[in-house]
Design a protein around this motif. Sequence first.
Motif, PDB file in Angstrom:
ATOM      1  N   SER A  18       0.831  -1.210   0.000  1.00 31.98           N
ATOM      2  CA  SER A  18       0.000   0.000   0.000  1.00 31.98           C
ATOM      3  C   SER A  18       0.861   1.254   0.000  1.00 31.98           C
ATOM      4  N   LEU A  22       1.303   4.048  -3.079  1.00 29.39           N
ATOM      5  CA  LEU A  22       1.066   5.469  -2.816  1.00 29.39           C
ATOM      6  C   LEU A  22       2.312   6.293  -3.138  1.00 29.39           C
ATOM      7  N   ILE A  28      -4.177   5.003  -4.146  1.00 34.77           N
ATOM      8  CA  ILE A  28      -4.570   4.252  -2.953  1.00 34.77           C
ATOM      9  C   ILE A  28      -4.833   2.806  -3.363  1.00 34.77           C
ATOM     10  N   CYS A 104      -5.780   2.001   3.810  1.00 29.34           N
ATOM     11  CA  CYS A 104      -5.317   3.305   3.332  1.00 29.34           C
ATOM     12  C   CYS A 104      -6.097   4.469   3.945  1.00 29.34           C
ATOM     13  N   SER A 107      -5.237   5.135   7.667  1.00 29.15           N
ATOM     14  CA  SER A 107      -3.903   5.718   7.832  1.00 29.15           C
ATOM     15  C   SER A 107      -3.865   7.173   7.386  1.00 29.15           C
ATOM     16  N   ASN A 108      -4.828   7.576   6.552  1.00 26.84           N
ATOM     17  CA  ASN A 108      -4.949   8.984   6.147  1.00 26.84           C
ATOM     18  C   ASN A 108      -5.903   9.755   7.052  1.00 26.84           C
TER      19      ASN A 108
END
Length: 143
Positions: A18, A22, A28, A104, A107-108
Amino acid sequence: MHPFLQSLIGGGLIGLASAGLLLTNGRIAGISGILSNAAALRPGLWRWAFLAGLVSVGVAAAWLRHPAPPALAASGTPLLIAAGLLVGVGTQLGNGCTSGHGVCGLSNLSARSLTATAIFMAVAGLTVFVTRHGGGLLAMVRP
């Protein structure tokens, strides 16, 4: 190999893949998005390489004669196809899949991904509960 160690290695590889996607493409790693864009023949050889990597793990496991998990092996092909179709419909309705939202999106720090992942996990827990204890629940409801 101990299942905990397998899970740890698998999770680490998912995180690396991942992060790598990115960092290299600015994309993503949401599997449903990658698959739908590849099926729509959108440009990007990386999509096909990513999907080939996913499929190659199953092929390698079969080639090495690694047994399928017992629940998966006992399910049968028609049930697995139906489950796959339901997952596909759910990812379209949820505007993404567990990899896109859970790995993803969280984590954002995406609020939408937090909501989606909480719903995924709640439904998964409910599904396991009903699958394991559903017969007992039905017996309690009937007079």
